[in-house]
Structures are given as C-alpha cells and as structure tokens.
Design a protein around this motif. Structure first.
Motif, PDB file in Angstrom:
ATOM      1  N   ILE A 182       0.848  -1.697  -0.281  1.00  0.00           N
ATOM      2  CA  ILE A 182      -0.028   0.421  -0.124  1.00  0.00           C
ATOM      3  C   ILE A 182       0.991   1.325  -0.124  1.00  0.00           C
ATOM      4  N   THR A 231     -11.126   0.413 -10.122  1.00  0.00           N
ATOM      5  CA  THR A 231     -10.505  -1.264  -9.865  1.00  0.00           C
ATOM      6  C   THR A 231      -9.516  -1.550 -10.880  1.00  0.00           C
ATOM      7  N   SER A 262      -4.273  -8.214  -7.537  1.00  0.00           N
ATOM      8  CA  SER A 262      -6.225  -7.489  -6.792  1.00  0.00           C
ATOM      9  C   SER A 262      -5.285  -5.705  -6.647  1.00  0.00           C
ATOM     10  N   VAL A 263      -5.684  -4.601  -7.832  1.00  0.00           N
ATOM     11  CA  VAL A 263      -5.364  -3.527  -7.943  1.00  0.00           C
ATOM     12  C   VAL A 263      -5.987  -1.914  -7.019  1.00  0.00           C
ATOM     13  N   VAL A 309      -3.243   0.566  -3.647  1.00  0.00           N
ATOM     14  CA  VAL A 309      -3.155  -1.107  -2.935  1.00  0.00           C
ATOM     15  C   VAL A 309      -3.055  -1.977  -4.258  1.00  0.00           C
ATOM     16  N   PHE A 310      -2.413  -2.371  -3.785  1.00  0.00           N
ATOM     17  CA  PHE A 310      -1.460  -4.347  -5.181  1.00  0.00           C
ATOM     18  C   PHE A 310      -2.193  -5.015  -3.552  1.00  0.00           C
ATOM     19  N   GLY A 355      -8.360  -5.144  -3.139  1.00  0.00           N
ATOM     20  CA  GLY A 355      -7.288  -3.662  -3.150  1.00  0.00           C
ATOM     21  C   GLY A 355      -8.649  -2.726  -3.019  1.00  0.00           C
TER      22      GLY A 355
END
Lengths: 419, 640
Positions: free
Chosen positions: B249, B528, B548-549, B565-566, B577
């Motif tokens: 993050i 997203t 998830s990004v 956020v990754f 994320g």
C-alpha cells in the motif's frame, strides 16, 4: 716553530666550518632523539643532550690543546702513543666494564671511556710514521707485512671484546696504503672477496664454484692464442671455490645466529620486520616519514615515540631523516662528502709524507664510519654497530673523531712552514 | 689513478645514499602510512545518530548504547584466553578465529572482535579490561526502535564491510552505516561526523601526549534528527491489513507529494536487525526467497497496472482531441478488431460514454479511445511515442526521484521496442498489436509507487510533487529543493474533471465496480484493477490468480490522500485492493474506521493458501476466490 703555525688564519676554515655544522646538527638530533618532556631542567644530567654539550665543551679544550702543541709532537711521539693505545686496549680484558655485552669501556665512577675510539688515532699516527720512514718500502712484502701488523693488532684485540664493528673500521687503512703504492692486486683481491662473499650467501658455494669455472673456461678459450698459463686459471678456480666453501663454512659454523640474521635480512633472503629486522624497519619508517621537508624539530612521531632503538647513538641519522626530511638528510650527506673530499684534497697538498698518509687515514676512517653507519640506518647494510662521526651521542667517540680531525688540521696548518 | 680511488668511492657512496633517501622519503610512501599507524593512536568520538520521527512528531527510532570489543593484534600480549572467553560468553574457537581474521587484515589496525555487547556485558567486562593488553572497548550507539513496523522504509544500520571502507575512507572497521530506507538515504545527515583525537604513542604503546598538541583533532558533529512524512498510525494500520497477504500500500498527500504510508508485505520487525542476533536474523530474512520480506514490493515490484491505467488512456485521448465526453461506444462483451479474438469485456450497461465507461471499466471504450489516439498520427510509431511522452509527464517509465534507495523504472513501451519485437521494417505492426496497453495489460509495467503518483497527479488536476519521505531535517529546517518544485503533466486541467467524475462514479453508480466500498461522508474517486499475471514453474509458464489492484483519492475536491493498493493474487480489484483502500482512506481522514465488518473482512482473510498453490507441484484452479470458504461465498454474493 715559527709563530705562523699558531696563527689562526693558517688553519683550514672550510674543514672547521663543516665540523661546526656537523656537530650542531648532530647535537640538535641528540636533543630530539633523547627529548623527555618530563625532565624540565635543561641542565639535568639525565638529559643526554646536556651531557653531550659537556663533551663538546671539553672537546673544545682538547682542540685548543692540539692546536697549541708543536706539530712535530705527533710524528715524534706516534710510536709511544700507539703502544699506550695497545696497552689500554689490552687492559680492558682485566679492568674493562661490560656495557651492552661488550667490555669496551673503562669506568671512572659514572664516567666511562672507550679506548678503541682513540686507538684509531694512534694507529693512524703509527702507520703514517712507519710508511713515511725513509727506510720503508711499501713495495716489499716484508714492509707490507709490518704495515699490516700495525693495523691488525688493535683490530684483533678489539674483535673479542666483542666489538667486531669497531674492528671493521681498520679496513679504512687500506686507503692510505693504496695511495702510497701498495699493489692493485690487493684491491682486486679484496673486492673479489667481498663479491664472492655476498654471492656465496645468496646462491651457495656449489653454484659459485660452477659459475667461476665456467667464466674461467670462457676466458681461457677466448685468450687461447696468447697461450695462457693453465695453472694460473686452475689456481684462480681453486682459490675461488675454496674461498666460497670456507665463507659458507664460517657463515654457518663460526658466525652466531644474530650475525647470520643481519646478513640474511639485508640480502633479502629472509624478511623479518618484527624481531631481528626491527631496528632497521623502524629506522626506515622514521626516515620515510620525513618526506621532502621533514616533520619538524621535535615533531617526528617516530622520534618522539622512541620507536627507533639506539636512536641517540648508532641510529641518530634516522632522527635527522624524520625531522628534517630529504632536504636535511641530504644536506648531512653532502656535508660528510665535502668533509672527506676536502681532507683528501688537503692531504694531496701535503709536502710532508707523514701528514699526507695521516690525512688519508683520517679520510678513510671517517668515510668507513659514515658509509657503514648511514648504510645500516637506511637499510642498505646489515646491522653493524658503529657511530656516525660528530653525530652519535658519546664522549669517547666525539673526542676520538675531534682529535683525529684536528691533528690533521694542525698538521695541515703547519704545511706552509715545512721544507 | 691511485689518488682518485677514494675520491671516486666517496662520491658514489654519497650519490647512492641520496638515491636511497629519495626512495625512502619521497618515492615510497608506505613508510608514512606505517608510521601513522604505529606512532599515533587515533580515538574516535562517535556522535549520536539522529532520531527519526513521523509526521506527527511521534518518535520512531532512537538509540541505545552498545559496546564493541576491539583488538589491535600486534599489541596483544599472551593472555588468559579461557578467562576472556568466559567474560565474553563465547567459545574459545570463535575468539581465536576472530583474532586470526584481525591479524590477517592488518596487525596494526584495530578490528572488532565481539560486536555489540549489551550494557550489562560491558559493566562486567570493563573492570577486567586492563588484564588484556591490546584489547579495548569501543562505545557505539545502536538503533532502538519504538515501533515494530516500517522496516522497509526505515532501513537498518550495519557494520561497514571492506568494500565500503575502500569506497569511502571516512568509515573504519567497526563503524556503522545505514543500509536501505532512510537510514541509507539520509546516512550523512543522521550520522553526523565523528570526532577524531590523535595521541602520540611511544614504542611501548603508551600514550605520551596529544599528537601535534591536538591541533589536528576534531570535535564530533552530532547527527541531525529527521522527521518523516509517514503517518505512523496509518502505516501501522496498513501493515495490519496486509498480514497474510503479499503486495503493498502506498499513500501520498497529493498537495505536497508527501508519502503518508509505505506498506510492503510481508514485512519484518526492524528490531530484528539490531544487536548480536542481527546477522543471524538477516540471513534468515535474506534466505526467504518465497515471501521475500527484504524485497520492497511497493518501490521495486513492477506489475501490470490493469484498469486504473484506463484513466490515463482517457486523459491522453481527451488531450489529443480524439474523443469527447459525448462519444458513445457500444460494447457487446468485447472489442473486436481485425477478425482476431476480441479484447473481452464483462457484462455492463451499453452503450457507454467517458464517465460511465470509467465507472463500468468498459474495455471496449478504452480500446477505442487508445486506438484513436495512436491512429491520429500517420504511423503507429509516431503515435506510440506521443502517447509515451504524455505518460512520462506522469513520472512513468523512469525512476521517480524519490528519496529512498530502492526502486525500478517500470516500463512504458517505446516505438523502437515494438519495432524490434515485430522485426520492423521487414514486418509492419499496427496499433491493434499494442491494444492491450489501453487497459493497462500489454507491455506496460508500473511500481505501486508510480501508480499512486499518477493518481495524485489526477487528484491535483494535472500536476504533482515528486513523492518524498523527508518532511524536515531538524536544525536545517529544509528538505531537498527537488521536492518543492511542481511537476506539470502534459494534460490540460479541464480534461481531468470528466475523468474524476468517472472515477467518483466507480463508487456511486449502482453498477460501479466499487459501489459497496463507499465511505459515509467522504467522496472518493477510485478505480479497480484486475491484473493478469503469470509465473514460470518448472520452465512452464502458468497463469496465476489475478492481482487485485486499486487506486483512489479522496475527498474528490481538495484531496487529502491518494492511495494505491496492490495485493498479489488477490483476484479482482475491489475484492482486496478496494476494501483496503476504502478503510485506509477512512482511517486517515476520519481517524477511525466505522465499518468494522469491512475492516474485519480484510483482517481475517488470508491469501496464504493462494500463495501455496504453485508450490504444491500439481495443477491448481485460479481465480476462484469463492472456494476459499463458505462464509466468504455468502459475503461475496451480497456484494455483487
């Protein structure tokens, strides 16, 4: 004697000025090497530099005494002086005081005197007297032997004290002998012996014998047409081989380990910087630390920290090297070279054979001390403990050299009155 | 001839001596070095290393005293080996080994024999030291961590090694140096300058006086305290959220470029790299090649950005004038071109315009926008280069110039790269060959730090400050000037509004991809991303569960925080994320999180099973988050 011999103007001022310069720099170096910040009183007898100042003061009295003596006194009394010197050397065996393993001193209370420092002067006088004698012919073997005896007797007494370094100085008398006409073959023999000695230590006697044989055969073949004497060549090969093997034998069996170590280190056969080579290493470090202009008076880290052993005596030159740098130490070298050259030059001018031979002896003695001492301090020669003239701390040494030099100055000053 | 012999010998001896003196005094400088070493004792006075504070002046890192046992091998006299070992609490072999090493290094230089002893050890040993000649104790200070997180940006300090000493002669054996993070970046500021005292020794190694009357001695310059831009509370919270997940993050304050949080997961307790256990712990962390705790994924991980990239695609298309907000694009489940396999899309309302296109993340819309951009130019090469220049103005495809020592360039492909790939001019390539770039898949790679930076640039409507972690150097009260120079993007400010509108609708539309993540009272703009990724297992490339990004900023007007956020293999963007971004934003702006259920979901969900899959050595299903648990399945249904 005419009054002219005592007139100040007739003494060689160049020599006296160099002498003053050398003892001044020498005294400053002793001050530096022996400096102890805890002893605040300059006039304390704990200070070597103050004691040296006393020796220098007394030395001036001796100089005045010499210069006021009749110049013929030395020639006339040389035999007596020589005998007294030999007796004093012999008396060391029953009466001498042992300092640092050598019984080379007479002790009078806390005051000590080293007769070998004066024996050099006596020998120089005796040799000059003998060679200048009208009946002496240096070309004859008999007279050569006698001259040789005059030189070797004091050396042989000094060696077992033991003080082989001081004995080595007697090699200096080769110079007056050669000047007076001794055959060049002695020079060749002496030089070959030194070269063979070093080569033997480096490569061992077997290779030396083979090498000498090969070179001799090549020469023989080259000169074939001139019909060279086979026995001469064979003799040379045999002599060299014998010499090489005996050097090897003496080195391994007669020399003590400490002597062997000293040679091995200088010849690079062994590298050791901590125990035996310590002195030399520390001395090289101190000199190297000087750089171009030196660390400055009392500023040398090695000198102040007393890292170099015997720095106020035998290793005094390293203090010059560190604190005055290349400039200062090169100046000292130049002063010594000038001193010796001036003595040779003046000797050649002497009409009196006695003065000339004595002068050559003085030049030779000062040169050997200078060469061996500086060679040792700069790591070019093995550790051989002899003082640097006018520099090293010590009353006997200082007086010995002063007497040696000023007798010559006195003799030279009288030159104009000779006929 | 006979007259000349002595003359000649005297002169040559004089010359020989001059040569020898020249060699010793001028040519060979090693003697000088040796003399410094054996005649002068050097004592160092180490200043305290600067403390590290967070943006709210909370103390993060301070110091604790520590003592090293040092030895100068040549000064060591025979000593009671066993006695010393007992005092030190070490094995005899270990002591002898260290002494041996010191001897080999240089017998005249001090070497560390036992590093970092505690105060208690020292108290005991101090009284006995006089028995052991050649040994002494050097006081130093070690780091004392007030927090058990943030190791990735704090870095650590370690003893210098030989190569560092060679590179910078300031450092001597046993000195400490900052490695990684701010400890490395601000090493000179934090460390100060050690004071030096020199003493003249004699040959018995006794100190006799200050060297040159102390004229060359220097006083220590204390290290400066520094304040970081990090919000320790937010950082701690972020690290808690990332437990059992891999990824990172990163949060910025858009108005200043200040880094608020820099979470790399998995992380480790910074205190592990302090003291005598340091090297053991370091080896352990370094040896973990599966989770790679020493690898800062936020700064050095390069990933396909996925759908957040669509915001950039729109901005470039708007700037190039090839789309307007009114243009409509029909999406029938994918973008078709040249009779090939379509660029697929998911189910959503159709047709879409710019704002709804972003909100629904419609692939067809952005493929069209991208293609129009590139095709505006006569050759795709020219188009790609233009596109690339726009992206570069957002700090993409190159190092960003932030003040942390690790990082990667990311990748924005150039025309020449495609030329090479397609063997141009033998073969030609068209825009459609690069169409995946439109949606952030293709060749494009970014670090999470680059993602948050472009998000901040969008939040600011067209400019940003270079991200930085230094807030203040105490006593100097300034930071490097490159962090106070505004960087402008090539996009005009008016083009940002519709894009921001779309990003806002990601939350607001009932069909928006993050609708369920709305934070009461805060207008969030976000996007997203679901990034496909592959891994080589046993020489075979295997597709893994998507990453998830999520990128976001809030509030919409006058933004306070931008966040990226990754989460590796976290499946679709909103799942991990989006949730994490949502609670982080709430935490930062409101100070606490009101939606405890959302928070709990993140805290209790682990991806360890997902990470274990490729290691099991058998085929495995991907992108099936539902199989994780029955409870999860129920929640997931509610959300969609």
């Amino acid at each position: 004697m005419s009054a002219g011999s005592r007139s100040i103007g007739s003494f060689d001022w160049a020599l006296i000025l160099i002498y003053i310069a050398l003892i001044s720099i020498g005294w400053l170096s002793i001050y530096s090497a022996s400096f102890n910040p805890e002893v605040e009183n300059f006039f304390s007898l704990e200070n070597l530099h103050f004691k040296q100042l006393i020796w220098i003061g007394l030395g001036i009295l001796i100089i005045v005494f010499i210069l006021f003596l009749d110049s013929k006194f030395f020639e006339r009394f040389s035999s007596l002086i020589y005998v007294v010197a030999i007796i004093s050397l012999i008396l060391l065996f029953p009466l001498g005081k042992n300092i640092n393993g050598a019984t080379s001193w007479f002790a009078f209370g806390s005051f000590t005197l080293q007769p070998s420092e004066f024996a050099k002067v006596a020998t120089a006088l005796a040799l000059a007297k003998y060679l200048s004698d009208i009946q002496t012919n240096i070309k004859t073997i008999r007279d050569q032997l006698r001259a040789f005896l005059i030189i070797v007797i004091p050396a042989l007494i000094i060696i077992p004290q033991p003080d082989p370094g001081s004995a080595l100085v007697y090699a200096a008398f080769f110079f007056p002998l050669y000047r007076e006409g001794i055959a060049a073959v002695y020079l060749i023999l002496g030089a070959s012996a030194v070269v063979l000695f070093v080569l033997t230590l480096l490569f061992g006697p077997i290779y030396i014998a083979l090498g000498v044989a090969v070179i001799a055969i090549l020469f023989f073949l080259k000169n074939r047409k001139k019909r060279p004497s086979k026995s001469l060549y064979l003799g040379i090969i045999l002599a060299c081989t014998l010499f090489s093997f005996s050097v090897n034998y003496i080195f391994e069996n007669v020399f003590q380990q400490r002597h062997r170590d000293r040679f091995n280190i200088v010849l690079g056969i062994e590298a050791d910087t901590q125990s035996i080579g310590y002195n030399t290493r520390q001395s090289e470090i101190a000199i190297g630390n000087g750089g171009w202009t030196g660390q400055g008076f009392l500023q040398g880290t090695q000198t102040t920290g007393k890292f170099v052993p015997a720095q106020d005596t035998d290793y005094i030159f390293s203090a010059v090297g560190e604190e005055w740098g290349f400039m200062g130490s090169a100046l000292v070298i130049i002063l010594f070279v000038l001193l010796i050259l001036r003595i040779i030059q003046l000797s050649e001018k002497q009409k009196n054979e006695f003065s000339r031979i004595y002068g050559y002896s003085v030049a030779g003695i000062i040169f050997i001390h200078f060469a061996v001492n500086v060679g040792m301090v700069t790591g070019l020669l093995p550790t051989i403990g002899i003082p640097l003239p006018f520099f090293s701390y010590g009353g006997s040494g200082f007086w010995g050299f002063t007497i040696l030099l000023f007798i010559f100055i006195k003799l030279d000053g009288n030159r104009v009155n000779e006929w | 001839m006979r007259k000349l012999l002595l003359l000649f010998i005297v002169l040559s001896t004089g010359l020989l001596f001059m040569g020898r003196l020249f060699y010793l005094q001028i040519y060979d400088t090693s003697a000088v070095i040796k003399s410094e070493n054996n005649a002068i004792k050097v004592e160092y006075d180490y200043p305290q290393r600067g403390h590290i504070y967070d943006r709210n002046n909370k103390l993060l890192v301070s110091n604790q005293p520590s003592y090293d046992l040092m030895a100068i091998p040549k000064d060591i006299k025979p000593f009671d080996t066993l006695g010393l070992c007992k005092l030190l609490g070490i094995e005899k072999e270990k002591l002898l080994k260290e002494l041996n090493r010191a001897q080999r290094r240089a017998s005249w230089l001090p070497s560390v024999i036992v590093p970092t002893m505690s105060t208690e050890d020292y108290a005991y040993l101090g009284e006995q030291m006089h028995k052991y000649e050649g040994f002494y104790i050097q006081k130093r200070s070690l780091r004392d961590y007030q927090i058990d997180f943030g190791a990735n940006f704090l870095g650590y300090i370690q003893e210098v090694n030989q190569s560092m000493i060679k590179k910078d002669p300031y450092y001597k054996s046993g000195d400490l140096i900052g490695r990684q993070g701010v400890e490395q970046q601000y090493e000179q500021v934090l460390r100060g300058v050690k004071g030096v005292k020199r003493f003249q020794k004699d040959r018995f190694n006794r100190i006799i006086a200050p060297y040159k009357a102390g004229k060359l001695d220097t006083l220590p310059v204390p290290g400066r305290n520094i304040q970081l831009t990090i919000d320790a509370e937010l950082q701690k919270y972020g690290e808690e959220l990332m437990v059992n997940k891999r990824g990172g993050i990163v949060a910025l304050e858009p108005a200043t470029g200040e880094i608020l949080a820099l979470v790399a997961a998995p992380n480790y307790d910074p205190a592990l790299l302090v003291g005598r256990e340091r090297s053991k712990n370091y080896t352990q962390l370094d040896a973990d090649t599966i989770t790679k705790p020493l690898f800062d994924r936020v700064l050095s991980g390069e990933y396909a950005p996925g759908s957040p990239f669509k915001a950039l695609t729109s901005l470039i298309a708007l700037q190039e004038g090839v789309i307007s907000t009114e243009n409509k694009v029909y999406c029938n489940g994918g973008y078709r071109y040249g009779g090939k396999k379509p660029l697929g899309c998911h189910h959503h309302k159709s047709p879409v315009q710019l704002v709804s296109g972003i909100a629904y993340s419609c692939n067809s819309y952005f493929a069209t926008a991208y293609r129009n951009t590139i095709d505006k130019y006569s050759t795709p090469q020219e188009g790609i280069e233009k596109w690339r220049a726009h992206l570069a103005s957002f700090g993409l495809g190159n190092f960003m110039g932030y003040d942390l020592p690790s990082g990667r360039r990311g990748l924005i492909p150039s025309a020449s790269r495609y030329n090479k790939t397609y063997n141009y001019p033998t073969y030609r390539w068209g825009t459609t060959a690069t169409i995946s770039n439109a949606i952030g898949q293709g060749e494009v790679l970014m670090t999470p730090m680059q993602m948050v930076n472009f998000t901040a640039a969008i939040a600011n409507r067209g400019w940003f400050y270079k991200p930085h972690i230094i807030k203040n150097i105490k006593g100097v009260d300034t930071i490097p000037s490159i962090y106070t120079e505004k960087q402008f993007t090539t996009i005009d400010p008016q083009h940002f509004e519709p894009v921001i509108e779309g990003l806002n609708n990601v939350y607001n539309y009932s069909g928006g991809t993050a609708n369920f993540l709305k934070v009461p009272g805060i207008e969030i703009c976000g996007k997203t991303g679901t990034a496909e990724n592959k891994m080589k297992i046993g020489g075979k490339t295997v597709q893994l569960t998507d990453h998830s990004v999520f990128v976001a900023f809030a509030p919409k007007d006058n933004p306070k925080i931008a966040i990226a956020v990754f989460v590796e293999n976290g499946y679709w963007g909103a799942r991990f994320g989006g949730r994490i971004a949502s609670v982080m934003i709430e935490k930062y702006i409101k100070g606490e999180v009101t939606r405890k259920d959302l928070e709990n979901w993140v805290l209790t969900h682990s991806l360890e099973e997902e990470y274990a899959k490729p290691l099991l050595g058998r085929p495995f299903p991907i992108n099936d988050g539902k199989k994780i648990s029955a409870k999860f399945l129920a929640e997931e249904n509610q959300e969609l």
